[in-house]
Scaffold this active site. Structure first.
Site, PDB file in Angstrom:
ATOM      1  N   ASP A   1      36.097  -2.818 -28.264  1.00 28.34           N
ATOM      2  CA  ASP A   1      37.399  -2.215 -27.975  1.00 28.34           C
ATOM      3  C   ASP A   1      38.465  -3.239 -27.600  1.00 28.34           C
ATOM      4  OD1 ASP A   1      36.185   0.265 -28.354  1.00 28.34           O
ATOM      5  OD2 ASP A   1      35.554   0.351 -26.266  1.00 28.34           O
ATOM      6  N   GLU A   2      38.371  -4.393 -28.191  1.00 32.56           N
ATOM      7  CA  GLU A   2      39.326  -5.462 -27.886  1.00 32.56           C
ATOM      8  C   GLU A   2      40.666  -5.235 -28.572  1.00 32.56           C
ATOM      9  OE1 GLU A   2      36.339  -5.932 -29.236  1.00 32.56           O
ATOM     10  OE2 GLU A   2      35.127  -7.238 -27.967  1.00 32.56           O
ATOM     11  N   GLY A   3      40.643  -4.397 -29.618  1.00 26.63           N
ATOM     12  CA  GLY A   3      41.868  -4.220 -30.426  1.00 26.63           C
ATOM     13  C   GLY A   3      41.667  -4.775 -31.829  1.00 26.63           C
ATOM     14  N   LYS A   4      40.407  -4.808 -32.268  1.00 23.67           N
ATOM     15  CA  LYS A   4      40.091  -5.346 -33.608  1.00 23.67           C
ATOM     16  C   LYS A   4      40.821  -4.545 -34.691  1.00 23.67           C
ATOM     17  CE  LYS A   4      35.779  -4.419 -32.771  1.00 23.67           C
ATOM     18  NZ  LYS A   4      35.833  -4.081 -31.343  1.00 23.67           N
TER      19      LYS A   4
ATOM     20  N   LYS B   1      43.652  -2.948 -34.622  1.00 19.84           N
ATOM     21  CA  LYS B   1      45.066  -3.304 -34.752  1.00 19.84           C
ATOM     22  C   LYS B   1      45.218  -4.645 -35.503  1.00 19.84           C
ATOM     23  CE  LYS B   1      49.165  -5.010 -32.642  1.00 19.84           C
ATOM     24  NZ  LYS B   1      50.260  -4.999 -31.707  1.00 19.84           N
TER      25      LYS B   1
ATOM     26  N   GLY C   1      35.140   2.794 -32.736  1.00 20.55           N
ATOM     27  CA  GLY C   1      36.380   3.572 -32.756  1.00 20.55           C
ATOM     28  C   GLY C   1      37.516   2.572 -32.814  1.00 20.55           C
ATOM     29  N   HIS C   2      38.166   2.463 -33.960  1.00 21.73           N
ATOM     30  CA  HIS C   2      39.238   1.478 -34.125  1.00 21.73           C
ATOM     31  C   HIS C   2      40.565   2.217 -34.224  1.00 21.73           C
ATOM     32  CE1 HIS C   2      36.197  -1.666 -35.848  1.00 21.73           C
ATOM     33  NE2 HIS C   2      35.891  -1.235 -34.639  1.00 21.73           N
TER      34      HIS C   2
ATOM     35  N   GLN D   1      32.141  -3.260 -32.634  1.00 18.41           N
ATOM     36  CA  GLN D   1      31.580  -3.592 -31.318  1.00 18.41           C
ATOM     37  C   GLN D   1      32.081  -4.989 -30.883  1.00 18.41           C
ATOM     38  OE1 GLN D   1      29.003  -2.195 -33.794  1.00 18.41           O
ATOM     39  NE2 GLN D   1      30.109  -0.441 -33.061  1.00 18.41           N
TER      40      GLN D   1
ATOM     41  N   THR E   1      24.232  -2.979 -28.670  1.00 21.27           N
ATOM     42  CA  THR E   1      24.078  -2.060 -29.789  1.00 21.27           C
ATOM     43  C   THR E   1      22.908  -2.563 -30.629  1.00 21.27           C
ATOM     44  OG1 THR E   1      25.246  -0.845 -31.522  1.00 21.27           O
ATOM     45  CG2 THR E   1      25.760  -3.210 -31.323  1.00 21.27           C
TER      46      THR E   1
ATOM     47  N   THR F   1      35.678   6.592 -29.234  1.00 21.95           N
ATOM     48  CA  THR F   1      34.669   7.414 -29.903  1.00 21.95           C
ATOM     49  C   THR F   1      34.160   8.518 -28.990  1.00 21.95           C
ATOM     50  OG1 THR F   1      34.015   5.602 -31.333  1.00 21.95           O
ATOM     51  CG2 THR F   1      32.383   7.316 -31.014  1.00 21.95           C
ATOM     52  N   THR F   2      33.896   8.179 -27.734  1.00 22.87           N
ATOM     53  CA  THR F   2      33.270   9.162 -26.843  1.00 22.87           C
ATOM     54  C   THR F   2      34.227   9.699 -25.780  1.00 22.87           C
ATOM     55  OG1 THR F   2      32.536   7.360 -25.428  1.00 22.87           O
ATOM     56  CG2 THR F   2      30.968   8.141 -27.096  1.00 22.87           C
TER      57      THR F   2
ATOM     58  N   ARG G   1      34.826   8.340 -23.062  1.00 20.67           N
ATOM     59  CA  ARG G   1      34.399   7.925 -21.717  1.00 20.67           C
ATOM     60  C   ARG G   1      35.383   6.913 -21.136  1.00 20.67           C
ATOM     61  NH1 ARG G   1      28.466   5.731 -22.945  1.00 20.67           N
ATOM     62  NH2 ARG G   1      29.552   5.065 -24.826  1.00 20.67           N
TER      63      ARG G   1
END
Ligand code: GDP
Ligand code: IMO
Ligand code: MG
Length: 431
Positions: free
Chosen positions: A13-16, A18, A40-41, A225, A240, A301-302, A304
């Site tokens: 979730d670093e911003g890949k 974008k 989740g991108h 990931q 993962t 994605t979730t 959370r």
């Protein structure tokens, strides 16, 4: 040679998404090489948000070839939904825009059921997976039992494979006191998604990528990931089930390392992690909550809440080494505006000793106490900054500190989720 790999240098979730979206404009191919719908991108175009899980982030651009390669695990039900979304939004207009490898692994409902059953049985020790069946599907692949996308189109092969897999899977599901699956049910399930997949089925995506690079086309590899979630080199077992680092782009697509020119490591100005596992620089206080709220840190994605902490340069140095990062993209710098001082984890203390390299043992990761250096903060809002010279002096000091510590240039700085909120120190993939 023009192969550029974009990977996450932290815990995902670093911003890949974008970065891939902004670079896709200058690319010909965009390739997802590992993982599945656990990713989740998020892309924000003209203020409108699109979240992609499987389809490469290049799909938002016209005339790009997007590829889902062999090393991925594909939930065809999730894929169908996503295909529908991008079609409705007007991004997917021709089957030429997407190639799906016939040798990618299919995720079935029993993989998801097993993933979720295992997690519940682990209680407090759970990995905190996304519940998308990723681990069980990769297990089948390593066990040489996986159903590949191409198998879906050969009913005899599919039936025989399902029969063999389900004997074992049902025994496991029974052990976890879960419902079992029949071959008939799974055959019907697969049949209902065949039509959606068929137009994109491609026998040898590796060859197409090879030929593209050989003929001077630009190929962007989109990691999913993050480095610390890599199945071999991450904080195992809190990882993962695929290799998430740059080398995996070659293994998972079937092209040689000599076709790669550069590796972009994407990282946030602070750190986040979703799910369980060690996170030495985590802030379990108001400051952590502040970053979570200001950065809107919820899993794409979730849903959370993401755990938040200071930027961890020990983990980043490890990521720089593992991936051979040649350029860095610093994301979410805008989120740090308003802090008096900004912490950076520069080393760990483990068993009373200063440690400068990432541990190799889980117990050391868990014991690692962060040694934090503080840098002065800035008050100015950065979201409207459109030129590097307009960044506050302390923001520039922060950028220089990170780059110097890691020995890699920060060539992209992101100050908001939109495409236009991107500052280029050095244009990448530009002629
Ligand atoms: P990915 O999985 O690496 O693609 O990242 P995610 O999409 O899961 O999470 C990154 C989140 O940060 C998304 O909601 C993006 O829209 C958002 N984002 C990306 N860059 C920036 C930025 O520079 N500033 C802010 N405020 N948000 C950003
Ligand atoms: P993107 O591509 C952040 C985490 C899960 C869990 C662990 C294992 O959006 O950066 P899995 O379902 O893969 O077996 O879960 O990995 N995880 C992610 N965290 N971003 C992701 O993807 C992730 N994909 C998996 O939270 O801790
Ligand atoms: Mg994400």
């Amino acid at each position: 040679m023009s192969g550029l790999i974009v990977i996450g240098a932290q815990w995902g979730d670093e911003g890949k998404g974008k970065i891939v979206d902004v670079l896709a404009e200058r690319s010909d191919f965009v390739v997802r090489f590992q993982g599945g719908a656990n990713a989740g991108h998020t892309l924000v175009v003209n203020g409108k948000k699109v979240v992609l899980h499987l389809i490469p982030s290049g799909i938002l651009h016209e005339n790009k070839t997007c590829v889902i390669a062999s090393g991925t695990v594909i939930d065809i039900e999730a894929l169908q939904k996503e295909l529908q979304t991008v079609t409705e939004l007007g991004y997917l207009v021709s089957s030429k825009q997407l190639q799906i490898s016939s040798t990618a692994t299919v995720i079935f409902p029993f993989h998801k059921a097993l993933d979720q059953a295992r997690e519940s049985s682990l209680g407090e020790n759970k990995i905190g997976t996304t519940g998308r069946g990723i681990g069980p599907a990769y297990e089948d692949h390593a066990a040489r039992k996986a159903i590949l996308v191409g198998d879906l189109f050969d009913l005899d092969v599919l039936k025989a494979k399902l029969k063999s897999i389900l004997e074992e899977k049902n025994a496991l599901l029974k052990y976890y006191k879960q419902e079992q699956f029949t071959v008939k049910q799974m055959m019907e399930w697969a049949q209902s998604y065949l039509q959606s997949v068929e137009p994109y089925l491609t026998p040898d995506v590796g060859f197409n990528i090879y030929r593209a690079i050989k003929t001077g086309k630009r190929v962007l590899f989109e990691g999913a990931q993050g480095t610390l979630l890599d199945v071999y080199h991450g904080t195992y077992p809190y990882v993962t089930s695929s290799s998430t680092i740059a080398g995996s782009a070659c293994t998972s697509t079937g092209i040689g390392p000599n076709m790669i020119t550069d590796v972009i490591g994407v990282f946030k100005a602070y750190a986040t992690r979703v799910g369980s596992g060690p996170f030495p620089s985590e802030l379990k206080d108001d400051l952590g909550d502040y970053l979570q709220t200001k950065g809107f840190e919820f899993g794409a994605t979730t849903g959370r809440k993401r755990r938040c902490g200071w930027l961890d340069l020990v983990a980043m140095k490890y990521a720089t080494r593992l991936n051979g990062i040649t350029h860095l993209a610093l994301m979410k710098l805008d989120v740090l505006s308003g802090l008096d001082k900004i912490g950076v984890c520069v080393s760990y203390e483990i068993n009373g000793k200063a440690v400068h390299e990432a541990p190799t043992k889980l117990s050391d990761w868990e014991k690692a106490k962060p040694i934090i250096e503080f840098l002065p903060g800035w008050k100015e809002d950065l979201t409207q900054v459109s030129s590097l010279k307009d960044l506050p002096r302390n923001a520039t000091l922060y950028i220089d500190f990170i780059s110097k510590h890691l020995g890699v240039p920060i060539d992209v700085i992101s100050v908001g989720p939109g495409r236009e909120q991107t500052l280029w120190v050095k244009p990448l993939f530009a002629n």
